[in-house]
Design an enzyme around this catalytic site. Structure first.
Site, PDB file in Angstrom:
ATOM      1  N   GLY A  71     132.724  16.130  17.288  1.00  0.00           N
ATOM      2  CA  GLY A  71     131.329  16.457  16.587  1.00  0.00           C
ATOM      3  C   GLY A  71     130.331  17.081  17.532  1.00  0.00           C
TER       4      GLY A  71
ATOM      5  N   GLU B  79     125.193  10.939  25.456  1.00  0.00           N
ATOM      6  CA  GLU B  79     124.831  12.126  25.769  1.00  0.00           C
ATOM      7  C   GLU B  79     124.116  12.259  27.193  1.00  0.00           C
ATOM      8  OE1 GLU B  79     122.686  14.157  21.819  1.00  0.00           O
ATOM      9  OE2 GLU B  79     123.079  11.954  21.713  1.00  0.00           O
TER      10      GLU B  79
END
Lengths: 748, 347, 171
Positions: free
Chosen positions: A244, A712
């Site tokens: 994603g 992240e």
């Protein structure tokens, strides 16, 4: 109800369980959205604009319709109405998009027509046969000379706010030494391996969607709006996402058109973007130009950190890559400034791409830190330690936890940083390759969103835990199940986990590295609720060994409730339920961070990344030969999966530093390398010698399960570490990403 | 992809007589099918030649030459132990190209006629003289990162992307073709055309001609001890060359008796300059000499856009490739990975 | 014009009448044979997600026209395991966390099976990395992929040695 001691995690790290969806994924039986094929399904292909700005003036719909198998062609002139306006922004994650509402072309690759056919081959050729004609206008490309835009930070999403702390002018004036450097970063496109896709089917006015989404329940609201139906009339199945990276929470035009076509034609429709179409309507990371000014005093302590960022956004909507945010929470500068500007260009609207702002901002900041250390003549790690922030710069808030010092120490030790020569071009390997070492600090916020979950203790003593979470590879199927099982006091193999379906409680958004904390927090609360209810039943049951445990408390362990102060008093889940009517015990839970917690503490994951590169001294081909990343991210639920996530992030760092760049033809505004042969991401041979360490960190404030996030942060720090290593190897400082062979040749 | 007639002839004669204007030969399909998907190629008829008999062998001919059937798969050729021992830089070039999967499918004949990677050629919506004669060249003045720095014209600045073709050119390979008017041979030097005024004419193949074999002359084996292919690219693997060089030397008593080298990714054909090779003859190998020869090979180079750096990179690549060749063919060929890594910088 | 072809898919003989010569093997498997395990990542031979074995060689199904496959033997991810017993490469991918989202995984695994049977990489990690470079992984699980292929290579070699030994012992 008696007091129940909420189950807590006994040790800081959980079990390195292998993925619960592993067998499905290695046998090809994991059903991704486009693997579905309902009866009578049609295939759709959209025709992309081949100019970047102007109007479509003609489409050869006759040719397309004449092609065998083509069923319908939708154009700006015949597209049936939608209930919601694609150019409205009625909710939080709404971006303006193109669903044939007009003949305007706002960027290359936006849809200009939509073709539906009996076969994929026919739909594909139908779209080609449309041969659009245009009235083109000059394209606006690049950071220079285009319409400026000052974000005001007044929209809920995508508009950063300027930040200033302390006397910035005085900070500049007080500097003994100063750096003023400008860095540029390129447009990056998410390019999940699974392109955007869906299968849409209408049944009696209700919509069923197989679609990969990072926000299973939330996105129903978007489709409800555009089609004028209630969210409850939409079923979304999203058991697996083929990646994603921020692009799959936001509705886009072609998907809306596919749903519309399914409604119009009364048949299911499948749409799968071609790879080249992934360079357009699905968001991207805008390009940036960042000016960083650092001032230091005689002890190399920062008097000022002044970070200005200019980023591209589209001509028709606003999302500003918030690069300068990277400088806000990290170093203890006397004065701090982050300022944002934007420029409008003819691209699709940028959006969140893995580590939005942090990736590009950290690339510039960590390069600048290295340059400043070089000027000061001190070791780059020492420079960072001299400017270590004990409280959050600007706000003065304490950190909820911050084991960055340990990350620096552990990472440096593992890498062997000690003894690194300060000057560049001092190291070579036995083959004569130039060797360089660089480092960077990693920082990422530890947000938490809202989620709900349900945990059920079943009469047979097993558990069922449910939340509509999204597994896009981060391991939600496994890590969330571990949290839920622990909360229920059951071993993992006695718990069924249901996820990825909109009928389940809202698992929130898989984004911002907050999904485990958020959905996991809800599961933790739900499990606790179920156990508390069961304990209430047992305590009131005269036949239970736990009768009247009342205030002494019980814990759930391995399918038993056990009196906290007397291990011999225990009763199994199944027995308690059997004696008390045989009904399942259902617990519910919610997670969200109380605003007062957020106000009291600054919450971040931290890390330190050390990189070694080897560079050919004449050909300047670069290879990252070693990287060590040490990260502190609160409690690690599953070390195996967390390390994979962190390593994946570090490889995104390699990609950002050395590979990824959408190349625009400056005359036409079209991307000329919109495929995997031209838009390079690392291949297997680019990845060698990576190591991840997780540093122990107890965080009593961040959330009840002590989890930050790992999705992240791996990119942050890594880009700068590689750029700094390249400088250290070659003596050439490249201030433009990705760093290319020609940049290094120019410095030779 | 347009609709097309598909036929699968069982013999060469049948294949040749099936050809008509607008038809395309289908081998491994790795390039043709790709370009049909983008719309850059739209043949009305696809003639599947993969079942033609007798074109899939590697044989030694009585005159000492080696004949490779056009349908031999790239990976089969590169991993043939005798072939790789005799022509190490050909094996090395093949294995530095594409991926394992693509090499398993692609044929050697197809490799020689693969089309350029110029983005404007691949995109049917862009003007391109090579694809649609007379429409112009969108690459000129555009994004020229991958474009030619030598031998280009104001009609076309595309490069030939083949790795395989580069050592074949250096070794004076011969392309055997069959066509409506019989069989003939084309020297590699004449096989690929520079764009000039007719970029649409990419090769010496006449309409309806089909490659049936590639032959390496007996003398090509003489270079086996000092042969290398070096490819510089932006990933460690699975990327087209920014610059490449096939270099081979015949060294006798410490002196270069004969030298061959060709550059890849700089022009619409493998770039070979006889004068540059001649400079090496009768000289002892050495860095300065190699650099001068590389310089000479690129004497006529000129940027076709913002790509002047490629001239410098090509010169450096050729210099290094010659040095690697002088150092000797490694015991294990192909060396790996076929990037600059795993190789001494100062051979 | 339609084309009748016979091919073997995962050991099963299949007769297919293609009404369209444009259908690739990838779309044949996914859209017409209910075998969606093979994935589409780029559809142009640039990512390897569609890797299958044709006659025991790994190739990109997306660039293979189905009509050319008369008589071919195709193995896809669905045909790799034996009943509930995973192929050693499949098992190793789980053990070494050689995937995250799992989308490129069928192609990675089929490519690894092909690579191991080609026999050129052996247990040299650098050669495995090179040999697996035709399979992109955007999650970047490359470290685990390399470890998995290495491990499976060794396991399969050990199994071969063991079965050779068994044969000798029984001889």
């Amino acid at each position: 109800m008696p007091d129940v001691i909420m189950p807590r995690f006994g040790s800081n790290s959980g079990q390195p369980t292998t993925r619960r969806d592993g067998i499905a994924k290695v046998t090809g039986t994991a059903t991704f959205a486009a693997d579905n094929q309902p009866d009578r399904m049609l295939h759709a292909v959209y025709a992309p604009a081949t100019i970047a700005r102007g109007r479509v003036t003609a489409l050869d719909t006759e040719a397309a319709l004449a092609h065998p198998g083509v069923v319908a062609v939708y154009t700006p002139w015949n597209r049936p109405p939608l209930a919601g306006d694609p150019d409205a922004k009625p909710f939080m994650f709404a971006f303006r998009f193109e669903a044939l509402q007009s003949d305007e072309v706002r960027y290359s690759n936006q849809p200009v027509a939509f073709v539906v056919a009996e076969s994929l081959e026919a739909a594909t050729e139908g779209a080609r046969l449309l041969k659009p004609q245009y009235e083109a206008q000059p394209a606006r490309v690049g950071l220079d000379g285009n319409e400026p835009f000052k974000p005001k930070g007044d929209a809920p999403f995508g508009l950063p706010r300027d930040f200033e702390h302390g006397d910035v002018a005085a900070g500049h004036a007080a500097a003994d030494q100063a750096l003023d450097a400008t860095y540029e970063t390129a447009e990056n496109y998410h390019n999940a391996m699974e392109s955007h896709c869906l299968v849409a089917e209408w049944k009696d006015g209700k919509l069923e969607l197989d679609i990969p989404t990072q926000a299973v329940v939330l996105t129903r609201g978007a489709y409800a709006y555009y089609f004028g139906i209630a969210p409850g009339d939409i079923t979304i199945r999203s058991p697996y996402l083929g990646g994603g990276f921020g692009s799959k929470a936001i509705a886009n035009g072609p998907q809306i058109l596919a749903i519309m076509a399914a409604r119009e034609l009364g048949r299911p429709v499948k749409l799968m973007f071609r790879r080249d179409q992934m360079f357009g309507p699905t968001g991207h990371r805008g390009a940036t130009r960042q000016r960083i000014r650092i001032g230091i005093d005689g002890d190399a302590r920062m008097t000022v950190l002044d970070h200005e960022s200019l980023a591209t956004t589209s001509s028709f909507d606003d999302f500003i890559e918030p690069a300068a945010y990277a400088s806000q929470g990290l170093y203890n500068a006397g004065a701090l400034r982050s300022a944002f500007e934007a420029v409008r260009v003819d691209t699709g609207t940028p959006g969140p791409v893995r580590a939005p702002g942090e990736a590009s901002g950290s690339a510039a900041l960590e390069s600048a830190m290295d340059e400043m250390a070089e000027k000061a003549g001190i070791d780059p790690l020492d420079f960072r330690l001299r400017n270590y922030a004990e409280t959050e710069p600007g706000t003065g808030k304490p950190y909820s936890s911050k084991a960055l010092r340990e990350c620096y120490a552990e990472g440096a030790k593992r890498f062997g940083w000690e003894g690194r020569p300060l000057e560049p071009r001092r190291m070579q390997d036995a083959d004569g390759k130039l060797v360089g070492w660089g480092m960077g600090t990693a920082l990422f916020g530890a947000p938490m969103f809202a989620a709900e979950a349900r945990a059920t203790l079943l009469p047979d003593g097993t558990g069922l835990i449910e939340t509509a979470a999204a597994d896009m590879g981060q391991g939600a199927w496994t890590a969330l199940a571990q949290i839920g099982a622990y909360a229920l006091g059951l071993p993992l193999d006695r718990v069924e986990f249901r996820s990825g379906h909109s009928d389940l409680p809202d698992g929130g958004v898989a984004g911002g590295s907050g999904h485990t904390a958020t959905a996991g927090g809800a599961l933790h609360a739900a499990g606790g609720d179920a156990v508390a209810k069961l304990a209430g039943i047992a305590s009131a049951d005269p036949d239970s060994p736990l009768f009247g445990t009342g205030n002494t408390g019980v814990v759930a362990r391995d399918g038993w409730l056990v009196a906290e102060e007397d291990d011999s008093r225990r009763d199994s889940f199944a027995d308690i339920i059997a004696r008390n009517g045989g009904a399942a015990v259902v617990g519910t839970g919610k997670a969200a961070r109380p605003p007062e917690d957020a106000a009291r503490h600054a919450m971040y994951s931290h890390g330190a990344v050390f990189a070694e590169v080897k560079v050919d001294p004449e050909l300047f081909q670069v290879r990252v030969t070693r990287m060590v990343g040490a990260f502190a991210a609160g409690r690690i639920i599953n070390p195996r999966l967390a390390e994979s996530q962190l390593m994946g992030g570090m490889i995104w760092g390699i990609s950002f530093a050395l590979h990824e760049e959408a190349l625009f033809d400056k005359r036409t505004g079209r991307i000329v390398n919109g495929d995997f042969a031209g838009y390079h991401i690392p291949v297997n041979a680019d990845v060698t010698g990576l190591e991840v360490l997780t540093v122990h960190e107890d965080d009593p404030y961040v959330n009840p399960i002590g989890v930050k996030g790992v999705g992240e942060i791996g990119i942050s720090g890594s880009v700068g570490a590689i750029a700094n290593a390249i400088w250290h190897a070659t003596g050439t400082r490249v201030r433009r990403f990705p760093i290319r062979i020609e940049d290094l040749l120019a410095g030779a | 992809m347009n609709l097309f007639d598909y036929i699968r002839p069982a013999s060469l004669d049948e294949a040749l007589s099936a050809w008509e204007p607008g038809a395309a030969w289908l081998g491994g399909g790795t390039n043709l099918v790709d370009l049909m998907k983008t719309g850059a190629m739209a043949p009305g008829k696809v003639i599947d030649v993969t079942r033609l008999p007798g074109l899939d062998g590697i044989e030694s001919l009585p005159d000492g030459s080696t004949r490779i059937g056009a349908l031999v798969r790239n990976s089969t050729l590169a991993h043939d132990p005798d072939f790789a021992a005799d022509f190490p830089m050909v094996a090395e070039a093949i294995l530095s190209g594409a991926s394992g999967q693509l090499r398993n499918a692609a044929t050697v004949g197809g490799n020689l006629v693969q089309r350029t990677r110029c983005a404007y050629f691949q995109d049917p919506w862009s003007p391109c003289n090579r694809r649609d004669p007379g429409t112009g060249c969108a690459a000129i003045g555009g994004e020229t990162h991958n474009h030619a720095v030598i031998g280009w014209s104001d009609r076309c600045i595309a490069t030939n992307p083949s790795d395989f073709a580069v050592p074949l050119a250096a070794l004076d390979a011969v392309v055997e073709v069959a066509g409506p008017s019989g069989q003939r041979e084309i020297a590699m030097a004449a096989f690929h055309h520079l764009p000039g005024d007719t970029p649409e004419t990419e090769t010496a193949l006449a309409p309806g001609e089909l490659i049936v074999a590639i032959r390496l002359p007996a003398g090509a084996r003489a270079f086996r001890a000092n042969s290398r292919y070096l490819k510089v690219r932006e990933r460690t693997s699975f990327a087209f060359a920014l610059a490449s060089c096939a270099a081979s030397l015949r060294i006798e008593d410490g002196t270069i008796a004969e030298a061959r080298f060709a550059l890849g990714a700089v022009a619409a054909k493998p770039w070979r300059v006889a004068e540059a090779e001649a400079m090496l003859t009768a000289q002892p190998p050495g860095a300065a000499l190699f650099s001068q020869a590389a310089e000479r090979a690129l004497q006529d180079a000129a940027p076709s856009g913002e790509n002047a750096w490629k001239i410098d990179l090509a010169r450096r690549t050729a210099t290094r490739a010659l040095a690697l060749a002088a150092a000797g063919t490694p015991a294990r060929m192909p060396a790996l990975p076929a990037s600059t890594f795993g190789e001494p910088a100062h051979a | 014009m339609s084309h009748a072809i016979s091919l073997t898919v995962n050991g099963e003989a299949r007769a297919v009448t293609l009404d369209d010569p444009r259908v690739t093997l990838l779309d044949l498997l996914r859209e017409r044979m209910a075998l969606p395990g093979t994935k589409k990542g780029c559809d142009r031979g640039q990512c390897g997600a569609c890797t299958v074995l044709i006659d025991n060689r790994r190739v990109n199904a997306c660039l293979t026209l189905a009509v050319t496959l008369d008589g071919a033997e195709v193995t896809t991810i669905e045909g790799l395991a034996t009943g509930d017993t995973l192929h050693p490469v499949q098992a190793a991918f789980i053990d070494h966390d050689g995937f995250q989202c799992g989308y490129c995984t069928p192609g990675q695994i089929m490519s690894a099976v092909g690579l191991i049977s080609e026999g050129h990489a052996g247990d040299d990690p650098e050669r495995i990395r090179e040999g697996m470079s035709g399979n992109l992984c955007r999650c970047a699980a490359y470290h685990g992929i390399t470890e998995a292929v290495l491990d499976a290579t060794r396991r399969m070699a050990d199994a071969d040695t063991a079965s050779d030994a068994d044969e000798r012992a029984s001889a």
